[in-house]
Design an enzyme around this catalytic site. Sequence first.
Site, PDB file in Angstrom:
ATOM      1  N   ILE A  17     -14.378   3.564   3.634  1.00 46.23           N
ATOM      2  CA  ILE A  17     -13.935   3.030   2.343  1.00 46.23           C
ATOM      3  C   ILE A  17     -14.614   1.699   2.062  1.00 46.23           C
ATOM      4  O   ILE A  17     -15.175   1.492   0.976  1.00 46.23           O
ATOM      5  CB  ILE A  17     -12.395   2.896   2.321  1.00 46.23           C
ATOM      6  CG1 ILE A  17     -11.762   4.295   2.383  1.00 46.23           C
ATOM      7  CG2 ILE A  17     -11.927   2.141   1.079  1.00 46.23           C
ATOM      8  CD1 ILE A  17     -10.251   4.310   2.538  1.00 46.23           C
TER       9      ILE A  17
ATOM     10  N   ASP B  65     -16.485  -6.879   9.970  1.00 42.55           N
ATOM     11  CA  ASP B  65     -16.000  -5.730  10.736  1.00 42.55           C
ATOM     12  C   ASP B  65     -16.043  -6.098  12.210  1.00 42.55           C
ATOM     13  O   ASP B  65     -16.877  -6.901  12.630  1.00 42.55           O
ATOM     14  CB  ASP B  65     -16.869  -4.487  10.460  1.00 42.55           C
ATOM     15  CG  ASP B  65     -16.159  -3.190  10.845  1.00 42.55           C
ATOM     16  OD1 ASP B  65     -15.765  -2.444   9.930  1.00 42.55           O
ATOM     17  OD2 ASP B  65     -15.979  -2.933  12.057  1.00 42.55           O
TER      18      ASP B  65
ATOM     19  N   SER C 155      -5.032  -0.605   2.781  1.00 41.62           N
ATOM     20  CA  SER C 155      -5.276   0.008   4.098  1.00 41.62           C
ATOM     21  C   SER C 155      -3.975   0.472   4.740  1.00 41.62           C
ATOM     22  O   SER C 155      -3.600   1.638   4.595  1.00 41.62           O
ATOM     23  CB  SER C 155      -6.047  -0.946   5.000  1.00 41.62           C
ATOM     24  OG  SER C 155      -5.319  -2.127   5.265  1.00 41.62           O
TER      25      SER C 155
ATOM     26  N   ASP D 224      -1.004  -1.489  -2.168  1.00 39.69           N
ATOM     27  CA  ASP D 224      -0.759  -0.038  -2.291  1.00 39.69           C
ATOM     28  C   ASP D 224       0.022   0.498  -1.097  1.00 39.69           C
ATOM     29  O   ASP D 224       0.521   1.619  -1.143  1.00 39.69           O
ATOM     30  CB  ASP D 224      -2.118   0.685  -2.389  1.00 39.69           C
ATOM     31  CG  ASP D 224      -1.977   2.169  -2.675  1.00 39.69           C
ATOM     32  OD1 ASP D 224      -1.192   2.517  -3.582  1.00 39.69           O
ATOM     33  OD2 ASP D 224      -2.642   2.981  -2.011  1.00 39.69           O
TER      34      ASP D 224
ATOM     35  N   GLU E  66       7.800   2.333   3.884  1.00 34.93           N
ATOM     36  CA  GLU E  66       7.660   3.058   2.620  1.00 34.93           C
ATOM     37  C   GLU E  66       8.781   4.077   2.492  1.00 34.93           C
ATOM     38  O   GLU E  66       9.161   4.722   3.489  1.00 34.93           O
ATOM     39  CB  GLU E  66       6.290   3.746   2.559  1.00 34.93           C
ATOM     40  CG  GLU E  66       5.171   2.719   2.605  1.00 34.93           C
ATOM     41  CD  GLU E  66       3.774   3.324   2.415  1.00 34.93           C
ATOM     42  OE1 GLU E  66       3.656   4.561   2.324  1.00 34.93           O
ATOM     43  OE2 GLU E  66       2.812   2.534   2.357  1.00 34.93           O
TER      44      GLU E  66
ATOM     45  N   HIS F 277       1.453   3.806  -2.616  1.00 34.07           N
ATOM     46  CA  HIS F 277       0.529   4.453  -1.665  1.00 34.07           C
ATOM     47  C   HIS F 277      -0.233   5.613  -2.336  1.00 34.07           C
ATOM     48  O   HIS F 277      -0.267   6.732  -1.817  1.00 34.07           O
ATOM     49  CB  HIS F 277       1.286   4.961  -0.440  1.00 34.07           C
ATOM     50  CG  HIS F 277       0.412   5.087   0.776  1.00 34.07           C
ATOM     51  ND1 HIS F 277       0.841   4.865   2.042  1.00 34.07           N
ATOM     52  CD2 HIS F 277      -0.906   5.424   0.896  1.00 34.07           C
ATOM     53  CE1 HIS F 277      -0.133   5.062   2.907  1.00 34.07           C
ATOM     54  NE2 HIS F 277      -1.213   5.407   2.219  1.00 34.07           N
TER      55      HIS F 277
ATOM     56  N   GLY G 183      -3.515   5.249  -3.304  1.00 31.86           N
ATOM     57  CA  GLY G 183      -4.955   4.985  -3.252  1.00 31.86           C
ATOM     58  C   GLY G 183      -5.785   6.256  -3.160  1.00 31.86           C
ATOM     59  O   GLY G 183      -6.794   6.417  -3.832  1.00 31.86           O
ATOM     60  N   GLY G 184      -5.336   7.176  -2.332  1.00 30.60           N
ATOM     61  CA  GLY G 184      -6.117   8.401  -2.132  1.00 30.60           C
ATOM     62  C   GLY G 184      -5.592   9.579  -2.933  1.00 30.60           C
ATOM     63  O   GLY G 184      -6.051  10.703  -2.746  1.00 30.60           O
TER      64      GLY G 184
HETATM   65  N1  NAD Z   1      -4.136   3.696   0.234  1.00 30.22           N
HETATM   66  C1  NAD Z   1      -4.396   4.939   0.539  1.00 30.22           C
HETATM   67  O1  NAD Z   1      -3.907   5.871  -0.084  1.00 30.22           O
HETATM   68  C2  NAD Z   1      -5.362   5.236   1.642  1.00 30.22           C
HETATM   69  C3  NAD Z   1      -6.114   6.403   1.617  1.00 30.22           C
HETATM   70  C4  NAD Z   1      -7.056   6.617   2.625  1.00 30.22           C
HETATM   71  C5  NAD Z   1      -7.185   5.709   3.667  1.00 30.22           C
HETATM   72  N2  NAD Z   1      -6.393   4.604   3.693  1.00 30.22           N
HETATM   73  C6  NAD Z   1      -6.516   3.609   4.779  1.00 30.22           C
HETATM   74  O2  NAD Z   1      -7.677   2.838   4.551  1.00 30.22           O
HETATM   75  C7  NAD Z   1      -8.127   2.289   5.792  1.00 30.22           C
HETATM   76  C8  NAD Z   1      -9.643   2.451   5.913  1.00 30.22           C
HETATM   77  O3  NAD Z   1      -9.968   3.839   5.908  1.00 30.22           O
HETATM   78  P1  NAD Z   1     -11.449   4.299   6.328  1.00 30.22           P
HETATM   79  O4  NAD Z   1     -11.523   5.757   6.116  1.00 30.22           O
HETATM   80  O5  NAD Z   1     -12.466   3.410   5.677  1.00 30.22           O
HETATM   81  O6  NAD Z   1     -11.387   3.977   7.883  1.00 30.22           O
HETATM   82  P2  NAD Z   1     -12.606   3.746   8.875  1.00 30.22           P
HETATM   83  O7  NAD Z   1     -12.069   4.032  10.212  1.00 30.22           O
HETATM   84  O8  NAD Z   1     -13.811   4.470   8.398  1.00 30.22           O
HETATM   85  O9  NAD Z   1     -12.919   2.166   8.735  1.00 30.22           O
HETATM   86  C9  NAD Z   1     -12.117   1.172   9.247  1.00 30.22           C
HETATM   87  C10 NAD Z   1     -13.038   0.014   9.639  1.00 30.22           C
HETATM   88  O10 NAD Z   1     -12.228  -1.128   9.919  1.00 30.22           O
HETATM   89  C11 NAD Z   1     -12.816  -1.800  11.032  1.00 30.22           C
HETATM   90  N3  NAD Z   1     -11.772  -2.631  11.610  1.00 30.22           N
HETATM   91  C12 NAD Z   1     -10.663  -2.252  12.274  1.00 30.22           C
HETATM   92  N4  NAD Z   1      -9.911  -3.320  12.582  1.00 30.22           N
HETATM   93  C13 NAD Z   1     -10.563  -4.398  12.097  1.00 30.22           C
HETATM   94  C14 NAD Z   1     -10.280  -5.781  12.095  1.00 30.22           C
HETATM   95  N5  NAD Z   1      -9.170  -6.263  12.646  1.00 30.22           N
HETATM   96  N6  NAD Z   1     -11.182  -6.604  11.509  1.00 30.22           N
HETATM   97  C15 NAD Z   1     -12.321  -6.114  10.946  1.00 30.22           C
HETATM   98  N7  NAD Z   1     -12.639  -4.815  10.922  1.00 30.22           N
HETATM   99  C16 NAD Z   1     -11.750  -3.969  11.485  1.00 30.22           C
HETATM  100  C17 NAD Z   1     -13.310  -0.668  11.922  1.00 30.22           C
HETATM  101  O11 NAD Z   1     -14.276  -1.119  12.841  1.00 30.22           O
HETATM  102  C18 NAD Z   1     -13.878   0.303  10.875  1.00 30.22           C
HETATM  103  O12 NAD Z   1     -15.228   0.023  10.599  1.00 30.22           O
HETATM  104  C19 NAD Z   1      -7.349   3.020   6.871  1.00 30.22           C
HETATM  105  O13 NAD Z   1      -6.324   2.170   7.342  1.00 30.22           O
HETATM  106  C20 NAD Z   1      -6.747   4.201   6.143  1.00 30.22           C
HETATM  107  O14 NAD Z   1      -5.530   4.632   6.723  1.00 30.22           O
HETATM  108  C21 NAD Z   1      -5.508   4.337   2.699  1.00 30.22           C
END
Ligand code: NAD
Length: 401
Positions: free
Chosen positions: A152, A171, A229, A254, A259, A282, A284-285
């Site tokens: 994302i 990251d 997130s 979000d 929740e 929630h 977002g997706g």
């Molecule tokens: N709001 C929604 O509806 C919705 C929908 C989909 C995903 N999400 C959430 O979005 C988030 C990201 O999803 P994604 O698919 O990009 O995940 P991903 O695993 O591809 O990316 C997460 C990134 O965060 C980095 N990371 C982890 N902890 C960290 C920290 N403390 N500091 C810096 N970087 C850190 C990881 O190295 C990774 O690169 C997830 O938590 C997921 O659950 C939310």
Amino acid sequence: MPRALLLENIDPVAVELLSSAGYEVESLRGALDEADLAAALDGVHLLGIRSKTQVTRAVLERHPGLAAVGAFCIGTNQIDLVAAAAAGVAVFNAPYSNTRSVVELAIAEIISLARRLVDRDRALHAGTWDKSAAGSHEIRGRTLGIVGYGNIGSQLSVLAEALGMRVLFYDLEDKLALGNAEACGSLEELLERAETVTLHVDGRAGNAGLFGAEQFARMRRRSLFLNLSRGFVVDHEALREHILSGHIAGAAVDVFPDEPREQGDAFSSVLRGLSNVILTPHVGGSTQEAQYDIGRFVAGKLADYTRNGTTTLSVNLPAVALHGSSAARFALLHRNVPGVLARADALIGEHGLNVDGQVLATRGDLGYVVTDVNGDLPPAVLASLRALPETVRLTTFAQRP
Ligand SMILES: NC(=O)c1ccc[n+]([C@@H]2O[C@H](COP(=O)([O-])OP(=O)(O)OC[C@H]3O[C@@H](n4cnc5c(N)ncnc54)[C@H](O)[C@@H]3O)[C@@H](O)[C@H]2O)c1
């Protein structure tokens, strides 16, 4: 005809795909509780669920004929993955299908916060004409700080740049910076330089409370904050204080630590009622496009797995990507101990069959070997392979893949 049971109103594209893969598909709108699920799974080979159906060890142990579970969503916490692996049940999910939806909501919210759209909208609905440029900004030329540059975060980086923003990211891992984005050496550096900070970290336990009073205080004065997130990553009391003090000029949230479980349940949060704060449940997706893609993606994984043994992106089995073959094929999921492969190959050889191709992958205490042989496998060979003490599951492929 093998059967597939889909629960929780999964997109019809999944029914189409599984039907054309040869399954008799039953699709139900709701979730089932443990007892009803256990009863409904008699004679079912593939199960599709979303987040509300719990697939427990007891359910899995009662149904040895179940080959795979599709989680038509992102999370897989609702499935006992260890028990599924032990029972040889492959689990697939859809990790990327809603990435774009989250990114588009983030972009919409960054612009909305910068223009104070929520306050303007609320005022006008309340009958107040408040036409003013005060506190409204373009996002062009502004600096966006992305925390978590995964699926994302990195896609958001590309779209934000296309809108003229400068992008910084932080990251834990070394990530390829896309476009002109710039990696920051620390979270502190990002907080001190960005004008809008958006969180896209994963849900690892260490991220609990990642963002609290100290991080908000380090952000630039009048900057904007977004979290799409995980809820437990942010201290909402601290966010509220920094919004009320004016240090943070606006926020979009979000995801929440607690929740509501059901549609229509009451929602409480210390962030309710604050000016220039966007709260979304929630979502977002949650788009129709994402739902369609989840249906297509997970049904495709289930169909591939049962057609030719491919386990790519399974969340609990060793990953093996396979192409079609004209040979007879079987897949042996086994306990990952020395000598299994040699014993299996010896059994095949004893029956005069030759191995045409073989792929092995391991994951923890499981091994998965897919073997193509130069003739049909006699029942005696299959019985011997099944009888190996290390065998978790033996699958044969009826059609040439
Ligand atoms: N709001 C929604 O509806 C919705 C929908 C989909 C995903 N999400 C959430 O979005 C988030 C990201 O999803 P994604 O698919 O990009 O995940 P991903 O695993 O591809 O990316 C997460 C990134 O965060 C980095 N990371 C982890 N902890 C960290 C920290 N403390 N500091 C810096 N970087 C850190 C990881 O190295 C990774 O690169 C997830 O938590 C997921 O659950 C939310």
